[in-house]
Design an enzyme around this catalytic site. Structure first.
Site, mmCIF file in Angstrom:
data_model
loop_
_atom_site.group_PDB
_atom_site.id
_atom_site.type_symbol
_atom_site.label_atom_id
_atom_site.label_comp_id
_atom_site.label_asym_id
_atom_site.label_seq_id
_atom_site.Cartn_x
_atom_site.Cartn_y
_atom_site.Cartn_z
ATOM 1 N N ASP A 1 0.849 -1.189 0.000
ATOM 2 C CA ASP A 1 0.000 0.000 0.000
ATOM 3 C C ASP A 1 0.889 1.245 0.000
ATOM 4 O O ASP A 1 1.897 1.307 0.698
ATOM 5 C CB ASP A 1 -0.916 -0.009 1.234
ATOM 6 C CG ASP A 1 -2.070 0.974 1.092
ATOM 7 O OD1 ASP A 1 -3.225 0.520 0.970
ATOM 8 O OD2 ASP A 1 -1.819 2.203 1.101
ATOM 9 N N ILE A 2 0.503 2.231 -0.787
ATOM 10 C CA ILE A 2 1.309 3.447 -0.932
ATOM 11 C C ILE A 2 1.285 4.278 0.352
ATOM 12 O O ILE A 2 2.172 5.090 0.588
ATOM 13 C CB ILE A 2 0.797 4.277 -2.141
ATOM 14 C CG1 ILE A 2 1.881 5.193 -2.657
ATOM 15 C CG2 ILE A 2 -0.477 5.037 -1.798
ATOM 16 C CD1 ILE A 2 1.575 5.768 -4.040
ATOM 17 N N ASN B 1 -12.961 -3.407 2.079
ATOM 18 C CA ASN B 1 -13.981 -2.370 2.196
ATOM 19 C C ASN B 1 -14.899 -2.438 0.991
ATOM 20 O O ASN B 1 -14.435 -2.435 -0.150
ATOM 21 C CB ASN B 1 -13.324 -0.990 2.257
ATOM 22 C CG ASN B 1 -12.527 -0.784 3.528
ATOM 23 O OD1 ASN B 1 -13.017 -1.084 4.615
ATOM 24 N ND2 ASN B 1 -11.300 -0.298 3.407
ATOM 25 N N GLN C 1 -14.842 2.640 0.908
ATOM 26 C CA GLN C 1 -14.037 2.092 -0.191
ATOM 27 C C GLN C 1 -13.630 3.241 -1.106
ATOM 28 O O GLN C 1 -14.469 3.983 -1.605
ATOM 29 C CB GLN C 1 -14.834 1.051 -0.987
ATOM 30 C CG GLN C 1 -14.019 0.449 -2.128
ATOM 31 C CD GLN C 1 -14.796 -0.571 -2.964
ATOM 32 O OE1 GLN C 1 -15.961 -0.860 -2.693
ATOM 33 N NE2 GLN C 1 -14.145 -1.111 -3.983
ATOM 34 N N HIS D 1 -10.253 -5.255 -3.693
ATOM 35 C CA HIS D 1 -8.939 -5.512 -3.097
ATOM 36 C C HIS D 1 -9.111 -5.939 -1.654
ATOM 37 O O HIS D 1 -10.050 -5.509 -0.968
ATOM 38 C CB HIS D 1 -8.036 -4.280 -3.168
ATOM 39 C CG HIS D 1 -8.658 -3.025 -2.647
ATOM 40 N ND1 HIS D 1 -9.578 -2.296 -3.381
ATOM 41 C CD2 HIS D 1 -8.516 -2.378 -1.470
ATOM 42 C CE1 HIS D 1 -9.951 -1.241 -2.672
ATOM 43 N NE2 HIS D 1 -9.339 -1.270 -1.511
HETATM 44 P P1 AMP Z 1 -9.879 1.299 0.228
HETATM 45 O O1 AMP Z 1 -10.267 2.442 1.125
HETATM 46 O O2 AMP Z 1 -10.161 -0.046 0.840
HETATM 47 O O3 AMP Z 1 -10.456 1.446 -1.163
HETATM 48 O O4 AMP Z 1 -8.294 1.349 0.132
HETATM 49 C C1 AMP Z 1 -7.585 1.841 -0.973
HETATM 50 C C2 AMP Z 1 -6.122 1.750 -0.623
HETATM 51 O O5 AMP Z 1 -5.378 1.930 -1.814
HETATM 52 C C3 AMP Z 1 -5.641 2.797 0.386
HETATM 53 O O6 AMP Z 1 -5.093 2.131 1.525
HETATM 54 C C4 AMP Z 1 -4.577 3.577 -0.401
HETATM 55 O O7 AMP Z 1 -3.494 3.969 0.389
HETATM 56 C C5 AMP Z 1 -4.181 2.584 -1.462
HETATM 57 N N1 AMP Z 1 -3.631 3.135 -2.695
HETATM 58 C C6 AMP Z 1 -4.144 4.143 -3.448
HETATM 59 N N2 AMP Z 1 -3.367 4.368 -4.523
HETATM 60 C C7 AMP Z 1 -2.347 3.474 -4.468
HETATM 61 C C8 AMP Z 1 -1.223 3.196 -5.293
HETATM 62 N N3 AMP Z 1 -0.975 3.893 -6.412
HETATM 63 N N4 AMP Z 1 -0.378 2.207 -4.918
HETATM 64 C C9 AMP Z 1 -0.612 1.514 -3.788
HETATM 65 N N5 AMP Z 1 -1.658 1.716 -2.961
HETATM 66 C C10 AMP Z 1 -2.517 2.685 -3.292
#
Ligand code: AMP
Length: 125
Positions: A36-37, A94, A101, A107
């Site tokens: 995760d970023i 989520n 989400q 994911h």
């Molecule tokens: P959600 O709230 O379950 O949709 O989580 C989305 C997740 O994606 C969050 O924890 C973000 O930090 C992560 N995220 C968003 N963009 C990226 C990216 N380019 N690379 C890795 N993780 C990401």
């Protein structure tokens, strides 16, 4: 059943197509996983199917048995490879508005690397 509308411009679709880089930890025919970023725990990995599924609901309803089995196997293998089985870890998905989400491509989060506390902390209403 009508399938959810998938946005091919979402960030995870771009990662799958290689248009945006990721810090990859696992890949096979059906699954991609990367850090995760914006990690919320010492280890925070995202596991995504390569198929076009908006959410856990869409994936559960529309994905093939092969995709579902590959995904569940991959989540287990990734957590194992990250050394999380013995200390423990948490998986979370989520779905939709109430769960906040953010990315509309299904994911699963794998959290680990330290004491995660018990379950979730509900917001104060
Ligand atoms: P959600 O709230 O379950 O949709 O989580 C989305 C997740 O994606 C969050 O924890 C973000 O930090 C992560 N995220 C968003 N963009 C990226 C990216 N380019 N690379 C890795 N993780 C990401």
């Amino acid at each position: 059943m009508a399938s959810a509308t998938y946005d091919d411009d979402n960030i995870f679709a771009k990662i799958i197509r290689g248009e945006i880089p990721c810090n990859k930890v696992f890949e096979n025919e059906h699954v991609l996983a990367f850090h995760d970023i914006s990690p919320q725990t010492p280890t925070h990995v995202l596991v995504i199917p390569k198929g076009r599924y908006v959410s856990s609901d869409d994936f559960a309803a529309q994905a093939s048995d092969t995709e579902i089995a590959a995904f569940v196997r991959a989540v287990g293998a990734i957590a194992r490879d990250l050394g999380l089985v013995d200390p423990g870890y948490r998986i979370l998905a989520n779905h939709g508005r109430d769960a906040h989400q953010e990315v509309p491509h299904f994911h699963v989060h794998i959290f680990g690397g330290g004491d995660l506390g018990r379950m979730i902390k509900p917001p104060q209403h």
